[in-house]
Write an enzyme that holds these catalytic residues in place. Structure first.
Site, mmCIF file in Angstrom:
data_model
loop_
_atom_site.group_PDB
_atom_site.id
_atom_site.type_symbol
_atom_site.label_atom_id
_atom_site.label_comp_id
_atom_site.label_asym_id
_atom_site.label_seq_id
_atom_site.Cartn_x
_atom_site.Cartn_y
_atom_site.Cartn_z
ATOM 1 N N CYS A 60 0.917 -1.091 -0.088
ATOM 2 C CA CYS A 60 -0.006 0.146 0.047
ATOM 3 C C CYS A 60 0.973 1.065 -0.011
ATOM 4 C CB CYS A 60 -0.914 0.215 1.249
ATOM 5 S SG CYS A 60 -2.030 -1.180 1.438
ATOM 6 N N ASP A 61 0.428 2.405 -0.405
ATOM 7 C CA ASP A 61 1.147 3.709 -0.432
ATOM 8 C C ASP A 61 -0.102 4.606 -0.599
ATOM 9 O OD1 ASP A 61 4.004 4.725 -0.527
ATOM 10 O OD2 ASP A 61 2.793 6.123 -1.913
ATOM 11 N N SER A 62 0.199 6.062 0.253
ATOM 12 C CA SER A 62 -0.867 6.844 0.219
ATOM 13 C C SER A 62 -0.155 8.239 -0.067
ATOM 14 C CB SER A 62 -1.609 6.779 1.572
ATOM 15 O OG SER A 62 -2.212 5.745 1.888
#
Length: 207
Positions: free
Chosen positions: A69-71
């Site tokens: 995941c990355d935000s």
């Protein structure tokens, strides 16, 4: 068992609270080396790179899938990751206060078909996207509170904004500086639990 390819304590807590059995392994991916002008696409590329890096080195036979995941926060056409320092965080908050931003989180779930094996990796080191359906970006709109200079300074002084994409943590003190959200709540914290539930249940439509 799920292997989370992330150093984020917030993502780990989300999985713990949802009672999803998991382990954690940091990917070591150089995030600065991966670029894209489209923030929604950028977080997908980063999530995919993290998941693949961890899955290719996985030696735990109990792991059946790896989640990357990355935000980032997109605000007025600019992408905000973690602020580099307190001055940058204050500068961002002067712009963000009272406005709306879009929090994009890229998700990539890679099945592990054997120890250290991912399905159909291409020559560039990324899975074939025609074969991989469990990759997508979830976007949540966030409205920030209209803060005074003193309120912004006090929040940044806690150190919390320096640890988070966009400079705020909805699950922490940042919950007091967010007026409202439109979309998935857990996505703002670090990963979309409703999306992960669908994927783990076997719905790999990527939405």
């Amino acid at each position: 068992m799920l292997l989370l390819a992330s150093a984020s304590p917030a993502r780990r807590r989300l999985l713990e609270q949802a009672a999803i059995p998991h382990r954690v392994q940091v990917s070591g991916v150089d995030e600065d080396a991966i670029t894209d002008p489209n923030p929604a696409q950028l977080v997908q590329l980063l999530a995919r790179a993290k998941a693949l890096a961890v899955a290719n080195g996985c030696t735990d036979p109990e792991i059946t899938a790896v989640l990357g995941c990355d935000s980032v926060l997109a605000f007025e056409g600019e992408v905000f990751g973690k602020p580099a320092n307190a001055d940058e965080a204050i500068g961002r908050w002067r712009r963000m206060a009272g406005g709306w931003g879009e929090l994009h989180t890229g998700h990539c779930l890679l099945p592990v078909v054997g120890v250290g094996e991912c399905p159909r990796a291409d020559i560039h080191g990324y899975p074939d996207l025609d074969a991989l359906r469990t990759i997508t970006t979830i976007t949540t709109r966030v409205q920030f509170a209209p803060l005074s200079e003193a309120e912004m300074a006090a929040y940044v002084a806690t150190g919390e904004p320096l640890q988070c994409a966009g400079g705020f943590a909805l699950e922490g003190r940042g919950g007091m500086v967010v007026e409202q959200i439109q979309g998935c709540f857990s996505n703002v914290i670090g990963l979309s639990l409703p999306l992960l539930r669908r994927w783990l249940a076997g719905d790999c439509a990527g939405s």
